[in-house]
Motif scaffolding. Structure first.
Motif, mmCIF file in Angstrom:
data_model
loop_
_atom_site.group_PDB
_atom_site.id
_atom_site.type_symbol
_atom_site.label_atom_id
_atom_site.label_comp_id
_atom_site.label_asym_id
_atom_site.label_seq_id
_atom_site.Cartn_x
_atom_site.Cartn_y
_atom_site.Cartn_z
ATOM 1 N N LYS A 51 0.824 -1.196 0.000
ATOM 2 C CA LYS A 51 0.000 0.000 0.000
ATOM 3 C C LYS A 51 0.867 1.258 0.000
ATOM 4 O O LYS A 51 2.068 1.209 0.249
ATOM 5 C CB LYS A 51 -0.934 -0.015 1.213
ATOM 6 N N TYR A 52 0.219 2.395 -0.253
ATOM 7 C CA TYR A 52 0.936 3.671 -0.254
ATOM 8 C C TYR A 52 1.662 3.886 1.074
ATOM 9 O O TYR A 52 2.796 4.362 1.099
ATOM 10 C CB TYR A 52 -0.040 4.823 -0.499
ATOM 11 N N THR A 53 0.984 3.550 2.155
ATOM 12 C CA THR A 53 1.603 3.759 3.471
ATOM 13 C C THR A 53 2.823 2.864 3.656
ATOM 14 O O THR A 53 3.811 3.266 4.288
ATOM 15 C CB THR A 53 0.585 3.483 4.591
ATOM 16 N N ASP A 54 2.769 1.638 3.113
ATOM 17 C CA ASP A 54 3.924 0.740 3.192
ATOM 18 C C ASP A 54 5.100 1.321 2.420
ATOM 19 O O ASP A 54 6.246 1.310 2.904
ATOM 20 C CB ASP A 54 3.573 -0.635 2.613
ATOM 21 N N ILE A 55 4.825 1.816 1.216
ATOM 22 C CA ILE A 55 5.892 2.383 0.394
ATOM 23 C C ILE A 55 6.494 3.600 1.079
ATOM 24 O O ILE A 55 7.716 3.787 1.075
ATOM 25 C CB ILE A 55 5.353 2.737 -1.003
ATOM 26 N N ALA A 56 5.643 4.435 1.661
ATOM 27 C CA ALA A 56 6.136 5.624 2.364
ATOM 28 C C ALA A 56 7.056 5.224 3.513
ATOM 29 O O ALA A 56 8.103 5.850 3.735
ATOM 30 C CB ALA A 56 4.956 6.449 2.881
ATOM 31 N N GLU A 57 6.692 4.167 4.234
ATOM 32 C CA GLU A 57 7.525 3.715 5.356
ATOM 33 C C GLU A 57 8.837 3.119 4.863
ATOM 34 O O GLU A 57 9.907 3.379 5.424
ATOM 35 C CB GLU A 57 6.767 2.683 6.189
ATOM 36 N N ILE A 58 8.782 2.336 3.805
ATOM 37 C CA ILE A 58 9.984 1.709 3.269
ATOM 38 C C ILE A 58 10.984 2.751 2.801
ATOM 39 O O ILE A 58 12.190 2.652 3.060
ATOM 40 C CB ILE A 58 9.617 0.770 2.101
ATOM 41 N N LEU A 59 10.485 3.774 2.109
ATOM 42 C CA LEU A 59 11.363 4.788 1.524
ATOM 43 C C LEU A 59 11.574 5.990 2.431
ATOM 44 O O LEU A 59 12.324 6.903 2.080
ATOM 45 C CB LEU A 59 10.790 5.256 0.183
ATOM 46 N N ASP A 60 10.887 5.997 3.576
ATOM 47 C CA ASP A 60 11.000 7.108 4.520
ATOM 48 C C ASP A 60 10.631 8.424 3.829
ATOM 49 O O ASP A 60 11.363 9.409 3.887
ATOM 50 C CB ASP A 60 12.418 7.188 5.087
ATOM 51 N N LEU A 61 9.464 8.415 3.181
ATOM 52 C CA LEU A 61 8.964 9.580 2.464
ATOM 53 C C LEU A 61 7.569 9.945 2.958
ATOM 54 O O LEU A 61 6.832 9.080 3.433
ATOM 55 C CB LEU A 61 8.877 9.289 0.958
#
Length: 224
Positions: free
Chosen positions: A156-166
């Motif tokens: 999900k978008y939130t997962d990607i944000a956490e992975i990339l720290d964005l």
């Protein structure tokens, strides 16, 4: 994307070799795809994939379940990619921060949840896979990486944000713009369907990855 069961993770943390093997089998294509999207070299990506699993086995007891296992693992992979680029003397960020335009343009931060848009009718499936792979390789690194993560469906978008720290809005913007750029490179008005992109970003028959096992990587790990 396959999220390992809690039981498998616990068994792996306890040193169960079969559980460790299951983690590798379920995750190696995703880890390789992320490494490939950053390093753009099959041998380098394969080496980093092996390094990622070595690091995983050493740090697995520290995983406490506060985030999804795949989110935790993929962030580890991204950090290893950053370390590798830094070792090579490249200080360019894998994913740049949001620009003022991205922060102010609300339309760019609207979530685009349609992963199943039909591809251009003029291309058959096999030809489209080839074209998508070529187009992905031409994308700017941050778009290529974000789309690689995005097209793993369960991410999900939130997962990607956490992975990339964005920030979440930056992720949404990069995904939207990345899909637009991908469509432009494919000379169509519509991005390709999910299944085509997934097949394109994973390994191809001529890029067979080594089957890595915990015993080969860390002999005796389960007996520690």
């Amino acid at each position: 994307m396959a999220e390992p069961s809690r039981e498998t993770i616990v068994r792996a943390q306890q040193g169960d070799q079969q559980a460790l093997t299951e983690l590798i089998i379920s995750q190696q294509h995703y880890v390789y795809s992320i490494a490939m999207s950053v390093l753009k070299n099959a041998d380098d990506a394969a080496d980093l994939t092996q390094e990622a699993f070595i690091r995983l086995f050493r740090t697995l007891p520290q995983y406490n379940g506060e985030s999804r296992f795949t989110t935790w693992l993929y962030r580890l992979v991204i950090n290893l990619c950053r370390d590798e680029l830094r070792r090579r003397g490249r200080q360019v960020a894998i994913v740049p921060p949001a620009t003022d335009d991205e922060e102010l343009d609300a339309l760019q931060t609207i979530a685009d949840n349609d992963r199943l848009i039909d591809p251009a009718q003029s291309l058959d499936l096999s030809q489209l896979r080839i074209e998508v792979r070529r187009a992905l390789e031409q994308l700017e690194p941050h778009y290529r990486l974000v789309l690689t993560l995005y097209y793993f469906e369960d991410l999900k978008y939130t997962d990607i944000a956490e992975i990339l720290d964005l920030p979440l809005n930056t992720v949404k913007s990069h995904i939207r713009r990345g899909k637009e750029r991908l469509a432009q490179l494919l000379h169509t008005t519509e991005p390709p369907a999910t299944r085509v992109v997934e097949q394109a970003v994973r390994k191809t028959p001529d890029e067979q990855m080594l089957q890595i096992t915990p015993l080969r990587l860390l002999p005796g790990w389960g007996r520690r």
